[in-house]
Scaffold this motif. Structure first.
Motif, short mmCIF file in Angstrom:
data_model
loop_
_atom_site.label_atom_id
_atom_site.label_comp_id
_atom_site.label_asym_id
_atom_site.label_seq_id
_atom_site.Cartn_x
_atom_site.Cartn_y
_atom_site.Cartn_z
N MET A 260 50.19 53.80 90.41
CA MET A 260 49.06 53.42 90.22
C MET A 260 48.72 53.70 88.64
N ALA A 261 49.25 54.76 88.23
CA ALA A 261 49.10 55.50 86.90
C ALA A 261 49.78 54.93 85.61
N ARG A 262 50.87 54.50 86.10
CA ARG A 262 51.90 54.08 85.04
C ARG A 262 52.18 52.36 85.20
N GLY A 263 52.18 51.67 83.93
CA GLY A 263 52.47 50.45 83.70
C GLY A 263 53.80 50.18 83.51
N ALA A 264 54.01 49.09 82.67
CA ALA A 264 55.51 48.48 82.36
C ALA A 264 55.80 49.71 81.24
N GLY A 265 57.04 50.08 81.19
CA GLY A 265 57.60 50.86 79.94
C GLY A 265 56.93 52.35 80.13
N GLY A 266 56.45 52.84 81.27
CA GLY A 266 55.90 54.12 81.43
C GLY A 266 54.52 54.28 80.73
N LYS A 267 53.75 53.36 80.35
CA LYS A 267 52.54 53.49 79.78
C LYS A 267 51.44 53.57 80.55
N ALA A 268 50.51 53.92 80.24
CA ALA A 268 49.31 54.19 81.19
C ALA A 268 48.71 52.74 81.60
N SER A 269 48.74 52.73 82.97
CA SER A 269 48.38 51.46 83.74
C SER A 269 46.69 50.69 83.30
N GLY A 270 46.61 49.61 83.50
CA GLY A 270 45.22 49.17 83.40
C GLY A 270 44.17 49.99 84.32
N LEU A 271 44.56 50.11 85.50
CA LEU A 271 43.83 50.90 86.63
C LEU A 271 43.43 52.34 86.13
N TYR A 272 44.45 52.99 85.29
CA TYR A 272 44.29 54.22 84.83
C TYR A 272 43.22 54.27 83.78
N THR A 273 43.57 53.47 82.68
CA THR A 273 42.55 53.30 81.81
C THR A 273 41.17 53.14 82.09
N ALA A 274 41.07 52.04 83.08
CA ALA A 274 39.66 51.78 83.51
C ALA A 274 38.99 53.02 84.16
N LEU A 275 39.97 53.96 84.90
CA LEU A 275 39.07 55.22 85.30
C LEU A 275 38.60 55.96 84.17
N LYS A 276 39.73 55.99 82.99
CA LYS A 276 38.86 56.81 82.04
C LYS A 276 37.79 56.35 81.22
N VAL A 277 37.80 55.21 81.22
CA VAL A 277 36.58 54.69 80.72
C VAL A 277 35.18 54.92 81.38
#
Length: 305
Positions: A260-277
């Motif tokens: 859930m935390a990692r997206g493509a290429g190991g970058k932060a996923s959209g879900l994780y980014t939305a949580l931080k916001v």
């Protein structure tokens, strides 16, 4: 208070639960033969009476046999069996689901809903010959109903059923593929109320192996996409419950947290980014839920590393 609000339960004044169950049971279709069932309107009235009860009697005061008859009658009403008029059947199903949800919270009803004929205490029950498969009825209704009001109540019932169950029974619910797939579909519903109920039901089910089941196969992309969309809405209730579900799925399950935390290429996923916001949300509840969920996801990725 939060539990009562989630159930959308109105205040019905002071009513003794044990006495009310005794009064209501004879208006419910707990007997095995259809011709012995009360009039459908009487059944609906009894279900409403139970759903509107307040907790003025200790759960220990329940007579198990009486409660089992009530649960059996409500399950038959939930199935729609013997009710020919469509509008009456839907009203009965809605009221039965709400009454069962209430009983799952205040009593041992959850275990009785999950009982099968000849299993456990049901084997010695007077009503054993008339026992029904509660989980099958719930799964069938979730699949078949096109009534939104009924759907909201039945999804809520799944949540209360899981909440009132021990881990073993909660996993038994999670093993029902039809229920899990339907809840996954409902997370992307256009109706915020249904999305919230589905997310809450999943959060109640997120124990043991269910955490892996919720994000297994096709559910992975569907659930994570739906949670991300809920986190990005302007509705605080949707944001809070989506964050809670993300945290529940990651808590104690490193693989879930990482995916859930990692997206493509190991970058932060959209879900994780939305949580931080959402850590900057004006809502204290949203900040609390999103902060905890973010911590659970970070913990999973740290441990994975």
């Amino acid at each position: 208070v939060a539990l009562a609000e989630m159930a959308n339960k109105p205040d019905a004044g002071s009513t003794l639960i044990y006495k009310t169950l005794e009064e209501a049971v004879e208006s419910l279709p707990y007997k095995p033969k259809l011709h012995e069932h009360p009039d459908p309107l009487e059944q609906i009235s009894a279900a409403k009476q139970i759903a509107n009860m307040t907790l003025d009697a200790a759960p220990e005061a329940y007579n198990a046999e009486l409660l089992r008859k009530v649960v059996r009658g409500l399950l038959v009403l939930l199935s729609g069996k013997g009710v020919t008029q469509e509008q009456t059947r839907r009203e009965g199903q809605k009221c039965a689901a709400r009454a069962l949800a209430w009983l799952c919270w205040v009593s041992e009803a959850a275990g009785m809903v999950l009982e099968r004929a000849g299993e456990g205490a049901a084997a010695a029950s007077v009503a054993a010959a008339a026992s029904v498969d509660g989980l099958r009825i719930i799964a069938q209704l979730l699949s078949d109903t096109n009534d939104r009001a009924v759907l909201v109540e039945v999804v809520g019932l799944v949540g209360w059923l899981a909440s009132g169950s021990d881990e073993k029974d909660a996993m038994r619910i999670g093993e029902d593929e039809a229920i899990m797939v339907k809840l996954g579909d409902l997370l992307s519903s256009r109706m915020p109320q249904i999305r919230v109920k589905a997310a809450w039901a999943f959060a109640c089910l997120a124990r043991g192996k269910n955490k892996t089941l919720i994000l297994s196969g096709e559910n992975l992309q569907r659930v994570t996409r739906s949670l991300t969309e809920m986190l990005r809405t302007k509705d605080a209730e949707s944001q809070a419950i989506a964050a809670r579900l993300a945290g529940c799925l990651a808590c104690g399950n490193r693989a879930n947290g990482a995916v859930m935390a990692r997206g493509a290429g190991g970058k932060a996923s959209g879900l994780y980014t939305a949580l931080k916001v959402l850590n900057q949300s004006a809502s204290g509840d949203v900040r609390m839920e999103s902060g905890w969920a973010e911590h659970m996801l970070l913990l999973s990725t740290t441990e994975a590393a």
